[in-house]
Design a protein around this motif. Structure first.
Motif, PDB file in Angstrom:
ATOM      1  N   LYS A   9      -4.730   7.754   4.879  1.00 15.89           N
ATOM      2  CA  LYS A   9      -6.172   7.958   4.734  1.00 15.89           C
ATOM      3  C   LYS A   9      -6.947   6.837   5.425  1.00 15.89           C
ATOM      4  O   LYS A   9      -7.917   7.091   6.147  1.00 15.89           O
ATOM      5  N   ASP A  10      -6.531   5.597   5.207  1.00 16.62           N
ATOM      6  CA  ASP A  10      -7.219   4.457   5.805  1.00 16.62           C
ATOM      7  C   ASP A  10      -7.118   4.471   7.332  1.00 16.62           C
ATOM      8  O   ASP A  10      -8.097   4.192   8.031  1.00 16.62           O
ATOM      9  N   ILE A  42       0.854  -1.177   0.000  1.00 16.80           N
ATOM     10  CA  ILE A  42       0.000   0.000   0.000  1.00 16.80           C
ATOM     11  C   ILE A  42       0.898   1.237   0.000  1.00 16.80           C
ATOM     12  O   ILE A  42       1.989   1.214   0.564  1.00 16.80           O
ATOM     13  N   ASP A  43       0.458   2.310  -0.675  1.00 18.11           N
ATOM     14  CA  ASP A  43       1.266   3.526  -0.670  1.00 18.11           C
ATOM     15  C   ASP A  43       0.959   4.362   0.571  1.00 18.11           C
ATOM     16  O   ASP A  43      -0.069   4.180   1.227  1.00 18.11           O
ATOM     17  N   GLN A  62       0.092   7.495   1.101  1.00 13.67           N
ATOM     18  CA  GLN A  62      -1.113   8.338   1.115  1.00 13.67           C
ATOM     19  C   GLN A  62      -2.356   7.514   1.445  1.00 13.67           C
ATOM     20  O   GLN A  62      -3.182   7.923   2.251  1.00 13.67           O
ATOM     21  N   LYS A  63      -2.485   6.339   0.847  1.00 16.39           N
ATOM     22  CA  LYS A  63      -3.639   5.478   1.132  1.00 16.39           C
ATOM     23  C   LYS A  63      -3.579   4.968   2.568  1.00 16.39           C
ATOM     24  O   LYS A  63      -4.608   4.910   3.251  1.00 16.39           O
TER      25      LYS A  63
END
Length: 91
Positions: A73-74, A66-67, A69-70
């Motif tokens: 956010k998550d 996963i990057d 930024q994600k």
């Protein structure tokens, strides 16, 4: 950055192909049940020990493809949901 922890009296339990968080806490919500997928359960287990938001993001990045930024956010979304359910403490 604040240390976060799941409140005492809220337990994570496996249920079929997911997990549920069940409250045993008086005064929270009677019979509160939160359904969690495996990634949310992974985060929950870290919060049960106590950690910061940034530590959760780092754990996601180290464990899942996963990057950043994600992941951020998550994690924010997950923490917001837990806070809204009344099961998250700042310690």
């Amino acid at each position: 950055m604040a240390m976060l922890k799941i409140k005492d009296g809220v337990e994570l339990r496996p249920f079929h192909d997911c997990f549920v968080a069940v409250s045993q806490m008086e005064g929270l919500c009677d019979n509160l049940v939160i359904s969690l997928n495996s990634t949310s359960a992974f985060l929950w287990e870290r919060l049960a020990e106590g950690c910061t938001e940034q530590e959760l993001v780092q754990q996601l990045l180290q464990t899942y493809d996963i990057d950043a930024q994600k992941a951020e956010k998550d994690v924010r979304s997950f923490l917001k949901a837990l806070a809204g359910a009344g099961v998250l403490d700042e310690v």
